[in-house]
Design a protein around this motif. Sequence first.
Motif, mmCIF file in Angstrom:
data_model
loop_
_atom_site.group_PDB
_atom_site.id
_atom_site.type_symbol
_atom_site.label_atom_id
_atom_site.label_comp_id
_atom_site.label_asym_id
_atom_site.label_seq_id
_atom_site.Cartn_x
_atom_site.Cartn_y
_atom_site.Cartn_z
ATOM 1 N N ALA A 109 -8.289 -17.122 29.577
ATOM 2 C CA ALA A 109 -7.660 -16.004 29.146
ATOM 3 C C ALA A 109 -8.437 -14.657 29.530
ATOM 4 O O ALA A 109 -9.771 -14.700 29.567
ATOM 5 N N PHE A 110 -7.804 -13.460 29.592
ATOM 6 C CA PHE A 110 -8.328 -12.314 29.957
ATOM 7 C C PHE A 110 -7.872 -11.426 28.699
ATOM 8 O O PHE A 110 -6.685 -11.035 28.544
ATOM 9 N N ASN A 126 -16.938 -15.181 27.426
ATOM 10 C CA ASN A 126 -17.382 -16.035 26.307
ATOM 11 C C ASN A 126 -16.746 -17.236 26.289
ATOM 12 O O ASN A 126 -15.450 -17.215 26.244
ATOM 13 N N LYS A 127 -17.246 -18.307 26.724
ATOM 14 C CA LYS A 127 -16.741 -19.414 27.321
ATOM 15 C C LYS A 127 -15.606 -19.348 28.253
ATOM 16 O O LYS A 127 -15.965 -19.021 29.354
ATOM 17 N N ASP A 128 -14.402 -19.680 27.844
ATOM 18 C CA ASP A 128 -13.402 -19.522 28.834
ATOM 19 C C ASP A 128 -12.399 -18.327 28.790
ATOM 20 O O ASP A 128 -11.434 -18.021 29.409
ATOM 21 N N THR A 129 -12.991 -17.332 28.213
ATOM 22 C CA THR A 129 -12.279 -16.104 27.914
ATOM 23 C C THR A 129 -13.059 -14.866 28.487
ATOM 24 O O THR A 129 -14.415 -14.548 28.007
ATOM 25 N N LEU A 139 -14.520 -12.660 36.884
ATOM 26 C CA LEU A 139 -13.784 -13.562 37.346
ATOM 27 C C LEU A 139 -14.612 -14.929 38.177
ATOM 28 O O LEU A 139 -14.723 -16.056 38.331
ATOM 29 N N THR A 140 -15.735 -14.012 39.031
ATOM 30 C CA THR A 140 -16.565 -14.757 39.881
ATOM 31 C C THR A 140 -17.485 -15.637 39.348
ATOM 32 O O THR A 140 -17.665 -16.848 39.796
ATOM 33 N N HIS A 141 -17.830 -15.413 38.109
ATOM 34 C CA HIS A 141 -18.640 -16.373 37.357
ATOM 35 C C HIS A 141 -17.851 -17.813 37.297
ATOM 36 O O HIS A 141 -18.902 -18.536 37.019
ATOM 37 N N HIS A 142 -16.773 -17.933 37.425
ATOM 38 C CA HIS A 142 -15.897 -19.214 37.309
ATOM 39 C C HIS A 142 -15.877 -19.959 38.317
ATOM 40 O O HIS A 142 -15.362 -20.999 38.556
#
Length: 250
Positions: free
Chosen positions: A46-47, A69-72, A118-121
């Motif tokens: 999520a964003f 924070n985790k996946d958000t 987003l690039t962190h992912h």
Amino acid sequence: MKHFYAFESKTEYEQHEAVIEHFKDQLTDYQKYLEQNFALNDLPKAFVWTSKEAATSIFSDLPIPAFTNKDTIYLTPDLSAWKKLFLDQLEDKRNASIEEYYHNLPLNQLLTIAGHELTHHIDLFVDEFEDEREDSIWFEEGMCDYLARKYILSDSEFQEIVEVESQLVEMFKDKYGDHLLDAFGHASYQGSLTGIMFDYWRSFLAVKNLVEGRFEHDVHQLFKEYHKWHREGRKVPLTRFFNMDGGWFF
């Protein structure tokens, strides 16, 4: 990737709606670029678009209203809030060109902050984002800035931010530059805003210098060497592996 809106009122959301929708469209293009070129295989869940106050006092206690924070991903689209934050970086110093730049902060520069998160992912970073990270955090943070800025900004916009952050490093290196890049965040988030941002400025500049100098604009070759350092057991700090001495430390 889902989008959520955390504002105190519909009116507050409507003040930022146009910017949010523009950013969502642009981030879709950047997402595809990362998927095709930099192993973005798993999107964040999520964003969350929110206010500066909520980002820094409810969803976290960090002074910067953009974080994962985790996946958000959380971010405020409030351009005026970002202008104030960036001007506050100057502390008691004056610099007419930097002040003018931040007073007229381009919307694209704000978009690169969303791109950074987003690039962190992408899967090319060897450490899990939420894990305890040592030695290479500067590389990931600098690369997130570099990739987002190179894709989203025009050449002239990119050179503008390079010049601004180069000046900022020069202005504050005596006060905040008493540690090496490998000690990114050595004061954690207990320090001042400027102390925190100092590590981001010089990490971006270090990655830029590596990509465009040492590796002749071949960012994938730089990643290969970074992975080699990891595979070989991180026997030396990453900066030493890249022979980053003298001016490379800013």
